[in-house]
Write a protein that holds these residues in place. Structure first.
Motif, PDB file in Angstrom:
ATOM      1  N   THR A 120      25.060 -46.787 -40.048  1.00 24.56           N
ATOM      2  CA  THR A 120      26.311 -46.158 -40.343  1.00 24.56           C
ATOM      3  C   THR A 120      26.688 -45.089 -40.752  1.00 24.56           C
ATOM      4  O   THR A 120      25.612 -44.428 -41.502  1.00 24.56           O
ATOM      5  CB  THR A 120      26.767 -47.169 -41.634  1.00 24.56           C
ATOM      6  OG1 THR A 120      26.753 -48.656 -41.476  1.00 24.56           O
ATOM      7  CG2 THR A 120      28.050 -46.873 -42.239  1.00 24.56           C
ATOM      8  N   ILE A 121      27.372 -44.164 -40.152  1.00 27.18           N
ATOM      9  CA  ILE A 121      27.616 -42.688 -40.708  1.00 27.18           C
ATOM     10  C   ILE A 121      28.947 -42.630 -41.220  1.00 27.18           C
ATOM     11  O   ILE A 121      29.950 -43.041 -40.953  1.00 27.18           O
ATOM     12  CB  ILE A 121      27.611 -41.835 -39.314  1.00 27.18           C
ATOM     13  CG1 ILE A 121      26.286 -41.940 -38.492  1.00 27.18           C
ATOM     14  CG2 ILE A 121      28.007 -40.506 -39.758  1.00 27.18           C
ATOM     15  CD1 ILE A 121      26.453 -41.359 -37.370  1.00 27.18           C
ATOM     16  N   LEU A 122      28.704 -42.156 -42.539  1.00 26.68           N
ATOM     17  CA  LEU A 122      30.040 -41.907 -43.385  1.00 26.68           C
ATOM     18  C   LEU A 122      30.650 -40.563 -43.370  1.00 26.68           C
ATOM     19  O   LEU A 122      30.034 -39.517 -43.478  1.00 26.68           O
ATOM     20  CB  LEU A 122      29.934 -42.062 -44.883  1.00 26.68           C
ATOM     21  CG  LEU A 122      29.171 -43.826 -45.251  1.00 26.68           C
ATOM     22  CD1 LEU A 122      28.914 -43.993 -46.513  1.00 26.68           C
ATOM     23  CD2 LEU A 122      30.108 -44.711 -44.768  1.00 26.68           C
ATOM     24  N   ALA A 123      32.053 -40.356 -43.145  1.00 26.77           N
ATOM     25  CA  ALA A 123      32.384 -39.147 -42.937  1.00 26.77           C
ATOM     26  C   ALA A 123      33.113 -38.771 -44.116  1.00 26.77           C
ATOM     27  O   ALA A 123      33.349 -39.418 -45.204  1.00 26.77           O
ATOM     28  CB  ALA A 123      33.580 -39.158 -41.930  1.00 26.77           C
ATOM     29  N   GLU A 124      33.206 -37.539 -44.565  1.00 22.50           N
ATOM     30  CA  GLU A 124      33.804 -37.105 -45.829  1.00 22.50           C
ATOM     31  C   GLU A 124      35.216 -37.417 -45.867  1.00 22.50           C
ATOM     32  O   GLU A 124      35.893 -37.414 -46.873  1.00 22.50           O
ATOM     33  CB  GLU A 124      33.472 -35.365 -45.973  1.00 22.50           C
ATOM     34  CG  GLU A 124      32.102 -35.078 -46.217  1.00 22.50           C
ATOM     35  CD  GLU A 124      31.599 -33.630 -46.138  1.00 22.50           C
ATOM     36  OE1 GLU A 124      32.970 -32.774 -46.172  1.00 22.50           O
ATOM     37  OE2 GLU A 124      30.870 -33.272 -46.269  1.00 22.50           O
ATOM     38  N   ARG A 125      35.673 -36.856 -44.623  1.00 21.07           N
ATOM     39  CA  ARG A 125      37.363 -37.557 -44.659  1.00 21.07           C
ATOM     40  C   ARG A 125      37.618 -38.128 -43.272  1.00 21.07           C
ATOM     41  O   ARG A 125      36.803 -38.148 -42.321  1.00 21.07           O
ATOM     42  CB  ARG A 125      38.022 -36.256 -44.651  1.00 21.07           C
ATOM     43  CG  ARG A 125      37.984 -35.126 -43.703  1.00 21.07           C
ATOM     44  CD  ARG A 125      38.866 -33.849 -44.216  1.00 21.07           C
ATOM     45  NE  ARG A 125      38.895 -32.994 -42.857  1.00 21.07           N
ATOM     46  CZ  ARG A 125      39.689 -32.809 -42.012  1.00 21.07           C
ATOM     47  NH1 ARG A 125      40.881 -33.655 -42.180  1.00 21.07           N
ATOM     48  NH2 ARG A 125      39.699 -32.168 -41.076  1.00 21.07           N
ATOM     49  N   PRO A 126      38.756 -38.823 -43.163  1.00 23.40           N
ATOM     50  CA  PRO A 126      38.897 -39.701 -41.901  1.00 23.40           C
ATOM     51  C   PRO A 126      39.337 -38.759 -40.753  1.00 23.40           C
ATOM     52  O   PRO A 126      40.011 -37.633 -41.070  1.00 23.40           O
ATOM     53  CB  PRO A 126      40.151 -40.473 -42.505  1.00 23.40           C
ATOM     54  CG  PRO A 126      40.667 -39.887 -43.337  1.00 23.40           C
ATOM     55  CD  PRO A 126      39.659 -39.148 -44.202  1.00 23.40           C
ATOM     56  N   ASN A 127      39.032 -38.916 -39.661  1.00 22.40           N
ATOM     57  CA  ASN A 127      39.171 -38.640 -38.315  1.00 22.40           C
ATOM     58  C   ASN A 127      39.012 -36.935 -38.384  1.00 22.40           C
ATOM     59  O   ASN A 127      39.739 -35.937 -38.049  1.00 22.40           O
ATOM     60  CB  ASN A 127      40.629 -38.427 -37.803  1.00 22.40           C
ATOM     61  CG  ASN A 127      40.940 -40.029 -37.816  1.00 22.40           C
ATOM     62  OD1 ASN A 127      40.330 -40.763 -37.302  1.00 22.40           O
ATOM     63  ND2 ASN A 127      42.292 -40.196 -38.217  1.00 22.40           N
ATOM     64  N   PRO A 128      37.742 -36.639 -38.679  1.00 22.23           N
ATOM     65  CA  PRO A 128      37.423 -35.065 -38.684  1.00 22.23           C
ATOM     66  C   PRO A 128      37.312 -34.707 -36.978  1.00 22.23           C
ATOM     67  O   PRO A 128      36.612 -35.571 -36.339  1.00 22.23           O
ATOM     68  CB  PRO A 128      36.039 -34.784 -39.267  1.00 22.23           C
ATOM     69  CG  PRO A 128      35.467 -36.193 -39.253  1.00 22.23           C
ATOM     70  CD  PRO A 128      36.520 -37.215 -39.027  1.00 22.23           C
ATOM     71  N   MET A 129      37.562 -33.502 -36.738  1.00 22.20           N
ATOM     72  CA  MET A 129      37.302 -33.306 -35.360  1.00 22.20           C
ATOM     73  C   MET A 129      36.317 -31.956 -35.357  1.00 22.20           C
ATOM     74  O   MET A 129      36.515 -31.218 -36.036  1.00 22.20           O
ATOM     75  CB  MET A 129      38.710 -32.595 -34.809  1.00 22.20           C
ATOM     76  CG  MET A 129      39.832 -33.579 -34.606  1.00 22.20           C
ATOM     77  SD  MET A 129      39.541 -34.850 -33.529  1.00 22.20           S
ATOM     78  CE  MET A 129      39.709 -33.903 -31.962  1.00 22.20           C
ATOM     79  N   TRP A 130      35.433 -32.023 -34.289  1.00 21.63           N
ATOM     80  CA  TRP A 130      34.291 -31.058 -34.512  1.00 21.63           C
ATOM     81  C   TRP A 130      33.781 -31.096 -32.956  1.00 21.63           C
ATOM     82  O   TRP A 130      33.665 -31.826 -32.247  1.00 21.63           O
ATOM     83  CB  TRP A 130      33.365 -30.940 -35.438  1.00 21.63           C
ATOM     84  CG  TRP A 130      32.467 -32.091 -35.365  1.00 21.63           C
ATOM     85  CD1 TRP A 130      32.719 -33.607 -35.751  1.00 21.63           C
ATOM     86  CD2 TRP A 130      31.226 -32.597 -34.730  1.00 21.63           C
ATOM     87  NE1 TRP A 130      31.810 -34.364 -35.834  1.00 21.63           N
ATOM     88  CE2 TRP A 130      30.852 -33.881 -34.905  1.00 21.63           C
ATOM     89  CE3 TRP A 130      30.332 -31.794 -33.865  1.00 21.63           C
ATOM     90  CZ2 TRP A 130      29.676 -34.365 -34.351  1.00 21.63           C
ATOM     91  CZ3 TRP A 130      29.193 -32.329 -33.171  1.00 21.63           C
ATOM     92  CH2 TRP A 130      29.005 -33.335 -33.623  1.00 21.63           C
ATOM     93  N   GLY A 131      33.117 -30.114 -32.706  1.00 26.06           N
ATOM     94  CA  GLY A 131      32.508 -29.790 -31.081  1.00 26.06           C
ATOM     95  C   GLY A 131      31.425 -28.934 -31.321  1.00 26.06           C
ATOM     96  O   GLY A 131      31.156 -27.973 -32.129  1.00 26.06           O
ATOM     97  N   ILE A 132      30.446 -29.148 -30.196  1.00 30.63           N
ATOM     98  CA  ILE A 132      29.325 -28.171 -30.169  1.00 30.63           C
ATOM     99  C   ILE A 132      28.998 -27.963 -28.674  1.00 30.63           C
ATOM    100  O   ILE A 132      29.417 -28.705 -27.757  1.00 30.63           O
ATOM    101  CB  ILE A 132      28.162 -28.920 -30.767  1.00 30.63           C
ATOM    102  CG1 ILE A 132      26.983 -27.806 -30.615  1.00 30.63           C
ATOM    103  CG2 ILE A 132      27.756 -30.105 -30.213  1.00 30.63           C
ATOM    104  CD1 ILE A 132      25.671 -28.246 -31.407  1.00 30.63           C
TER     105      ILE A 132
END
Length: 170
Positions: A120-132
């Motif tokens: 389980t990975i918990l995000a700090e806020r819903p639907n964050p968008m990021w890319g690398i």
């Protein structure tokens, strides 16, 4: 029992009536009557072999002893026996080697490690968008370089970048 006489009628019971009371078919009765009382022990089926199990086991042990390798499987032992004109089946060699613990050692599977986390990975806020992303470029000063970039929607810009000079084996 079938020749015994009934106390009330004085007639014999008969074979069919007795077997019906015992729950046996008549064919079983006649077959058992035909067979000898002490049957011989079951013998191996098929033609007699040239080597007894003890003789063949001695040949297998000698083959393993003379082998330059450590731990021979039944197929190699069987092939080496055939070269030495000892004809037998591969299944028989396998059976004798298994019964006498002569098979090659097998690798045991490694024990399974416990999971480091439950997945389980918990995000700090819903639907964050990021890319690398990574790309290869060429600069006059450094030559061929690899550029890594990480972008996130939270800050609206680049989170970080890295430049690394590629190393070439000569």
């Amino acid at each position: 029992m079938s020749r015994a006489r009934s106390a009330s009628t004085g007639r014999t019971y008969g074979l069919a009536r007795v077997l019906k009371a015992w729950g046996l078919p008549r064919s079983t009765f006649y077959e058992r009557r035909r067979r000898p009382l002490c049957p011989r022990p079951p013998a191996r089926r098929g033609p007699k072999t040239r080597y007894s199990d003890e003789d063949l086991l001695a040949e297998i042990r000698r083959t393993i002893q003379e082998s330059p390798f450590h731990g021979e499987g039944h197929r190699k032992v069987w092939a080496r026996l055939r070269v030495r004109e000892v004809r037998t089946s591969m299944r028989r060699v396998l059976r004798l080697m298994r019964e006498n613990d002569l098979l090659a050692p097998q690798r045991q599977p490694r024990p399974v490690e416990p999971k480091r986390h439950d997945g389980t990975i918990l995000a700090e806020r819903p639907n964050p968008m990021w890319g690398i992303d990574a790309m290869v470029g060429f600069t006059v000063a450094d030559g061929r370089v690899t550029i890594f970039a990480v972008c996130g929607s939270r800050h609206g810009g680049s989170l970080g970048h890295s430049r690394r000079q590629a190393r070439h084996a000569v």
